[in-house]
Design a protein around this motif. Structure first.
Motif, PDB file in Angstrom:
ATOM      1  N   ALA A   1       5.134  -7.601   8.115  1.00 52.65           N
ATOM      2  CA  ALA A   1       4.118  -6.629   7.705  1.00 52.65           C
ATOM      3  C   ALA A   1       4.246  -5.352   8.529  1.00 52.65           C
ATOM      4  O   ALA A   1       4.117  -4.245   8.006  1.00 52.65           O
ATOM      5  CB  ALA A   1       2.726  -7.231   7.873  1.00 52.65           C
ATOM      6  N   MET A   2       4.523  -5.498   9.823  1.00 53.39           N
ATOM      7  CA  MET A   2       4.703  -4.324  10.679  1.00 53.39           C
ATOM      8  C   MET A   2       5.838  -3.453  10.179  1.00 53.39           C
ATOM      9  O   MET A   2       5.720  -2.229  10.112  1.00 53.39           O
ATOM     10  CB  MET A   2       5.059  -4.765  12.108  1.00 53.39           C
ATOM     11  CG  MET A   2       3.884  -4.882  13.027  1.00 53.39           C
ATOM     12  SD  MET A   2       4.476  -5.433  14.623  1.00 53.39           S
ATOM     13  CE  MET A   2       2.993  -6.212  15.189  1.00 53.39           C
ATOM     14  N   ARG A   3       6.940  -4.100   9.849  1.00 53.32           N
ATOM     15  CA  ARG A   3       8.091  -3.323   9.378  1.00 53.32           C
ATOM     16  C   ARG A   3       7.762  -2.648   8.049  1.00 53.32           C
ATOM     17  O   ARG A   3       8.182  -1.524   7.798  1.00 53.32           O
ATOM     18  CB  ARG A   3       9.325  -4.220   9.279  1.00 53.32           C
ATOM     19  CG  ARG A   3       9.931  -4.496  10.660  1.00 53.32           C
ATOM     20  CD  ARG A   3      11.160  -5.359  10.601  1.00 53.32           C
ATOM     21  NE  ARG A   3      10.829  -6.729  10.201  1.00 53.32           N
ATOM     22  CZ  ARG A   3      11.497  -7.417   9.301  1.00 53.32           C
ATOM     23  NH1 ARG A   3      12.547  -6.881   8.703  1.00 53.32           N
ATOM     24  NH2 ARG A   3      11.126  -8.646   8.989  1.00 53.32           N
ATOM     25  N   ALA A   4       6.965  -3.347   7.224  1.00 55.90           N
ATOM     26  CA  ALA A   4       6.563  -2.737   5.956  1.00 55.90           C
ATOM     27  C   ALA A   4       5.701  -1.504   6.214  1.00 55.90           C
ATOM     28  O   ALA A   4       5.925  -0.435   5.643  1.00 55.90           O
ATOM     29  CB  ALA A   4       5.803  -3.754   5.112  1.00 55.90           C
ATOM     30  N   VAL A   5       4.724  -1.637   7.134  1.00 57.87           N
ATOM     31  CA  VAL A   5       3.836  -0.514   7.451  1.00 57.87           C
ATOM     32  C   VAL A   5       4.650   0.658   7.992  1.00 57.87           C
ATOM     33  O   VAL A   5       4.375   1.818   7.692  1.00 57.87           O
ATOM     34  CB  VAL A   5       2.755  -0.953   8.465  1.00 57.87           C
ATOM     35  CG1 VAL A   5       1.982   0.252   8.989  1.00 57.87           C
ATOM     36  CG2 VAL A   5       1.810  -1.951   7.826  1.00 57.87           C
ATOM     37  N   SER A   6       5.678   0.340   8.787  1.00 56.54           N
ATOM     38  CA  SER A   6       6.474   1.416   9.365  1.00 56.54           C
ATOM     39  C   SER A   6       7.226   2.181   8.278  1.00 56.54           C
ATOM     40  O   SER A   6       7.547   3.348   8.446  1.00 56.54           O
ATOM     41  CB  SER A   6       7.444   0.874  10.411  1.00 56.54           C
ATOM     42  OG  SER A   6       8.568   0.327   9.776  1.00 56.54           O
ATOM     43  N   LEU A   7       7.488   1.518   7.132  1.00 57.86           N
ATOM     44  CA  LEU A   7       8.180   2.222   6.044  1.00 57.86           C
ATOM     45  C   LEU A   7       7.214   3.095   5.260  1.00 57.86           C
ATOM     46  O   LEU A   7       7.506   4.249   4.962  1.00 57.86           O
ATOM     47  CB  LEU A   7       8.852   1.215   5.109  1.00 57.86           C
ATOM     48  CG  LEU A   7      10.078   0.523   5.698  1.00 57.86           C
ATOM     49  CD1 LEU A   7      10.588  -0.560   4.754  1.00 57.86           C
ATOM     50  CD2 LEU A   7      11.174   1.528   6.002  1.00 57.86           C
ATOM     51  N   ASP A   8       6.051   2.538   4.916  1.00 54.44           N
ATOM     52  CA  ASP A   8       5.121   3.307   4.092  1.00 54.44           C
ATOM     53  C   ASP A   8       3.732   2.684   4.141  1.00 54.44           C
ATOM     54  O   ASP A   8       3.538   1.538   3.739  1.00 54.44           O
ATOM     55  CB  ASP A   8       5.628   3.333   2.637  1.00 54.44           C
ATOM     56  CG  ASP A   8       4.901   4.401   1.835  1.00 54.44           C
ATOM     57  OD1 ASP A   8       3.652   4.427   1.894  1.00 54.44           O
ATOM     58  OD2 ASP A   8       5.583   5.192   1.160  1.00 54.44           O
ATOM     59  N   HIS A   9       2.756   3.438   4.645  1.00 57.75           N
ATOM     60  CA  HIS A   9       1.391   2.917   4.758  1.00 57.75           C
ATOM     61  C   HIS A   9       0.795   2.597   3.385  1.00 57.75           C
ATOM     62  O   HIS A   9       0.213   1.547   3.177  1.00 57.75           O
ATOM     63  CB  HIS A   9       0.488   3.947   5.450  1.00 57.75           C
ATOM     64  CG  HIS A   9       0.747   4.067   6.910  1.00 57.75           C
ATOM     65  ND1 HIS A   9      -0.155   4.587   7.801  1.00 57.75           N
ATOM     66  CD2 HIS A   9       1.817   3.738   7.656  1.00 57.75           C
ATOM     67  CE1 HIS A   9       0.347   4.573   9.011  1.00 57.75           C
ATOM     68  NE2 HIS A   9       1.539   4.071   8.951  1.00 57.75           N
ATOM     69  N   GLU A  10       0.951   3.536   2.435  1.00 53.63           N
ATOM     70  CA  GLU A  10       0.281   3.387   1.139  1.00 53.63           C
ATOM     71  C   GLU A  10       0.808   2.190   0.366  1.00 53.63           C
ATOM     72  O   GLU A  10       0.044   1.357  -0.127  1.00 53.63           O
ATOM     73  CB  GLU A  10       0.444   4.667   0.307  1.00 53.63           C
ATOM     74  CG  GLU A  10      -0.406   5.825   0.818  1.00 53.63           C
ATOM     75  CD  GLU A  10      -1.839   5.411   1.123  1.00 53.63           C
ATOM     76  OE1 GLU A  10      -2.484   4.813   0.230  1.00 53.63           O
ATOM     77  OE2 GLU A  10      -2.314   5.661   2.248  1.00 53.63           O
TER      78      GLU A  10
END
Lengths: 384, 302
Positions: B177-186
């Motif tokens: 999830a962290m890596r996902a957030v780092s790619l794009d918050h929205e």
């Protein structure tokens, strides 16, 4: 008749406030500025020096002040930083002080001294020993400490005569003070026929000096003289022991501080020599004994370093000059000090000052750190 | 040869400290694209909390010894992690949609506040850790090269922490999830990820590790003052950029390389020239690899 009485009364009412106005003016305090590092790397020294000055000022005020006026200290913190020193120097000038005691380190004293000189204020540094500070022709700048030049000669003689060293290293930290002392020591060491096989500087902002120490360890030195400050001195002792190096350390007077041993650890500091002015308790004049006793009585601790005592000495000199000249004019005071001879100082007799404002004579000695972590006067001292 | 090996050991030790601190910078940058300038000072606070903890334990239990390091280390991590989360809540979250510059200034403000607080609470003088907590012995390796038990422990702990963090980020759900957030918050939010919570988690782990690093550095060097965070923070920040900011293995690599270059510069040229040498090499590396050694995307912000 009634009219005359009324007129007199009216006159009295009009004139009295004038006298009343005079009184506080006469008793206006003499403002003396103090510029010291009360925060930052040298805060320990700065705080102790301020305590020393405060002690003497309070004693003077309790005894009725000077010329019937109280002494008022205006204290500013330069954090040992050259930039901040200029700013607070201007603040002290604006506050209307007649004299300034400070700063602690030469890097801070140098820019501040220019500002005090322009403002025509009497400026006495208790502890800044870089030679070039008195090379600017400032007529109202004095030191109560002794020049790096003298300490350099003392250190070179100590390493040669007492330690029998031939091949030595010198390490400084690029500060005005440490570099000056290192250069003098190098010059005198070479004059005495020693080989300065290592000469370099550390960056005092670093924590880890093992790369430099590993190199020093490989140089085969008889002794290594560190001219920087005690925080780094302590780390150097600790890390050279961690690396298993058997170096004979000699350190300059900025390492003359119990924190050096605390940082290094007693077992790593033992056997290290320190060239310095004597500790307060080792100065053998009645003025020194009284200062140490009074300090202990007031603060419950002994004055820990010679710089605390030098700060008291700086105030003592200003007080003496005001008493003798009955003046608070910096010009009169400075001219008096240039002529003064044989003052009973707290740090021993003050022979006087040369035309540049440097204190005459020297009182350097070598201490050795004992196994118990105390600075003790080394039994062997070089020839005078 | 012996000296070279010794210098490499010195360099790796310094580098492992830079790397540990760099992890905190890189994690926060990864998810928020924010340089958390307060990180160096959180690290410094770790050293102070550790000192308080060790002295408390010593007075309560009388002595304490090596064993007391572990509970104190946990206290340090928890305390600094909570301070980290608190700073995120107060100083960063309200500014998240306020553009680039406001959070950077807010971070600098937090850094100055933390530093001044430490100075005012603990005083400006140098603090020393109790000695003898770690056995002072040294191990002689081949050819007279020495490594202290402390160094061995520091290196082991550093590598262990870095490995654990790596596994956490690349092998767990929260890490994913962290890596996902780092790619794009929205997009992450659309995927059902609680972005605020992930960011809070990052601010638990980064400062927690940073605080622990502060305690380890203080244990290793034995003394420190309130300015500790400044130089280590700066060097760690540079390590993070060098390795590729936002990239965890990159932070480790960057720290090691910076530590070793500095050491060789100081050991073979002069300590006065080591920063010049180190930064010339860093500039060269960045000219040819603008994203850092392991960085993938161009750091388009700041």
């Amino acid at each position: 008749m009634l009219r005359k009485v009324l007129l007199l009364a009216l006159a009295a009412v009009l004139v009295l406030p004038l006298f009343a106005g005079c009184k506080p003016k006469e008793a206006a305090p003499i403002k003396i500025g103090v510029e010291l590092p009360l925060t930052g790397d040298y805060a320990y020294e700065g705080q102790g020096m301020l305590k020393s000055i405060q002690l003497l000022v309070d004693q003077t005020n309790e005894a009725g002040g000077l010329l019937g006026r109280k002494i008022e200290l205006v204290v500013e913190d330069d954090a040992g930083d050259a930039g901040q020193a200029s700013q607070v120097a201007q603040k002290l000038v604006d506050a209307g002080v007649i004299a300034v005691i400070g700063a602690y380190n030469s890097s801070a004293t140098e820019p501040a001294s220019v500002i005090y000189n322009q403002a025509g204020i009497l400026h006495i540094t208790p502890s800044s020993t870089a030679t070039r500070l008195t090379e600017k022709g400032f007529q109202r700048f004095f030191r109560v400490c002794f020049l790096d030049d003298r300490q350099g000669l003392f250190a070179a003689k100590f390493m040669k005569e007492v330690l029998g060293a031939q091949k030595i290293g010198i390490l400084h930290d690029n500060s005005t003070y440490a570099q000056g002392l290192a250069e003098h020591t190098k010059r005198y060491a070479e004059q005495l026929g020693m080989n300065v096989a290592f000469y370099d500087a550390i960056n005092p902002a670093d924590k880890d000096f093992t790369p430099t120490l590993t190199r020093i360890g490989g140089a085969g030195l008889d002794a290594i003289y560190f001219t920087g400050y005690h925080a780094q001195g302590g780390l150097l002792l600790k890390q050279s022991a961690d690396l298993g190096l058997k170096l004979q350390w000699v350190m300059g007077n900025a390492c003359n501080n119990p924190e050096l041993i605390q940082i290094a650890g007693v077992e790593n500091a033992a056997g290290t020599y320190v060239t310095t002015e004597p500790l307060p308790k080792d100065v053998n004049v009645p003025e020194a004994k009284k200062y140490v006793e009074d300090f202990k009585a007031r603060y419950g601790e002994e004055p820990a370093s010679v710089w605390w005592m030098m700060a008291a000495e700086a105030f003592n000199v200003i007080r003496y000059a005001i008493e003798q000249t009955k003046s608070t004019d910096p010009k009169v005071l400075a001219e008096f000090l240039h002529q003064a001879k044989n003052i009973n100082g707290i740090t021993g007799p003050i022979l006087g000052w040369d035309e540049k404002g440097d204190r005459l004579g020297t009182i350097h000695v070598a201490y050795v750190i004992s196994d118990k972590g105390e600075f003790i006067l080394n039994p062997q001292q070089p020839s005078p | 040869m012996q000296q070279l090996l010794q210098q490499l050991i010195n360099g790796i030790t310094i580098g492992s400290f830079y790397a540990l601190v760099a992890l905190g910078y890189t994690m926060v940058y990864g998810v928020l694209k924010l340089i958390n300038f307060a990180h160096g000072d959180l690290f410094m606070w770790g050293a102070y909390i550790g000192l308080t903890g060790l002295s408390l334990l010593a007075t309560l239990l009388g002595g304490g010894g090596p064993v007391s390091i572990f509970p104190v280390a946990v206290i340090v991590m928890v305390t600094i992690a909570l301070i980290g989360v608190l700073i995120e809540r107060i100083a960063y979250r309200p500014l998240r949609s306020a553009g680039r510059l406001a959070p950077v200034i807010s971070a600098l403000g937090a850094a100055f506040i933390l530093e001044s607080l430490a100075r005012n609470i603990y005083g400006a003088s140098w603090k020393t850790y109790p000695t003898g907590l770690v056995p002072a012995g040294r191990v002689a390796l081949l050819g007279g090269v020495r490594i202290s038990i402390m160094q061995v422990l520091v290196l082991a702990v550093s590598f262990l922490l870095m490995a654990l963090l790596y596994l956490f980020v690349y092998r767990t759900r929260i890490g994913t999830a962290m890596r996902a957030v780092s790619l794009d918050h929205e997009v992450s939010r659309l995927m059902g990820i609680d972005v605020d919570r992930i960011i809070a988690t990052v601010f638990l782990i980064g400062p927690g590790l940073g605080g622990l690093a502060g305690m380890i550095v203080a244990l290793y060097y034995g003394s420190f003052d309130f300015t500790l965070g400044w130089i280590f923070g700066l060097k760690a920040f540079i390590s993070a950029i060098l390795g590729g900011i936002g990239n965890i293995p990159g932070a480790m690599l960057g720290g090691m390389i910076l530590g070793i270059i500095e050491t060789l510069g100081a050991g073979y040229v002069s300590p006065q020239w080591k920063d010049v040498i180190a930064y010339v090499i860093l500039i060269l590396i960045l000219i040819f690899r603008p994203t850092g050694l392991l960085g993938e995307r161009v750091a388009e912000k700041l």
